[in-house]
Design an enzyme around this catalytic site. Structure first.
Site, PDB file in Angstrom:
ATOM      1  N   HIS A  72      38.184  49.577  41.945  1.00 43.45           N
ATOM      2  CA  HIS A  72      38.783  49.463  40.923  1.00 43.45           C
ATOM      3  C   HIS A  72      37.767  48.177  40.167  1.00 43.45           C
ATOM      4  CE1 HIS A  72      41.527  52.070  44.026  1.00 43.45           C
ATOM      5  NE2 HIS A  72      42.597  52.142  42.733  1.00 43.45           N
ATOM      6  N   CYS A 120      43.631  49.087  34.777  1.00 42.80           N
ATOM      7  CA  CYS A 120      42.731  49.226  35.735  1.00 42.80           C
ATOM      8  C   CYS A 120      41.946  50.585  35.937  1.00 42.80           C
ATOM      9  CB  CYS A 120      43.651  49.792  37.328  1.00 42.80           C
ATOM     10  SG  CYS A 120      42.683  50.379  38.465  1.00 42.80           S
TER      11      CYS A 120
END
Length: 126
Positions: A72, A120
Site C-alpha cells: 500500500h 491509499c
C-alpha cells in the site's frame, strides 16, 4: 477515456467527491469502527494497474486490523492517528507518506477531535 471526480464538500470532517459513493469500510466482522471509504479511481474508472481510495475515520474510530499480500501507499490528508505497523506503533498526521509492505499487519486509530483521512493506493489486481 479519463475521468474527473471533483471534490464536492466536507461532511463531519470527511472529504466527499461528486458521484463517488460513500461506503462503510470493511465487512461486518472486520471490527472497523466509524470508518468510511470512497473509491476515487478503481474498476468503474477502468483503472487496470492501481486503485486510489479515500478512507475517513471519525474521532475515536479505527480501521480494521488488516494484513494483505499486496503493498500500500498511504498519504495522510487530515487529522492524526496512531498507526500499528507490524509490531510497532507510530503517530502519523497530515502530510505524512507511509509505505506498508505486503503481509505487514496494519491498523489506524484516529486521535484527537478531528476526523482522520487518508488516500491509499493499491494494485488493481489483488
Amino acid at each position: 477515456m479519463g475521468v474527473i471526480h471533483r471534490l464536492q464538500s466536507q461532511k463531519q470532517g470527511e472529504l466527499r467527491w461528486e458521484g463517488v459513493p460513500v461506503r462503510a469500510y470493511g465487512p461486518e466482522n472486520s471490527r472497523a469502527k466509524d470508518a468510511t471509504r470512497q473509491i476515487l479511481i478503481g474498476n468503474d474508472e477502468g483503472a487496470q494497474n492501481f486503485h486510489l481510495r479515500y478512507f475517513a475515520v471519525q474521532p475515536g474510530g479505527h480501521t480494521s486490523l488488516d494484513q494483505h499480500a499486496h503493498d500500500h501507499g498511504v498519504y495522510v490528508l487530515h487529522g492524526r492517528a496512531r498507526l500499528r505497523l507490524g509490531d510497532e506503533e507510530h503517530e502519523v498526521r497530515a502530510g505524512d507518506a507511509i509505505y506498508i509492505p505486503g503481509n505487514e499487519i496494519h491498523q489506524f486509530f484516529a486521535l484527537g477531535d478531528e476526523a482522520f483521512g487518508f488516500l491509499c493506493v493499491v494494485p488493481a489486481k489483488r
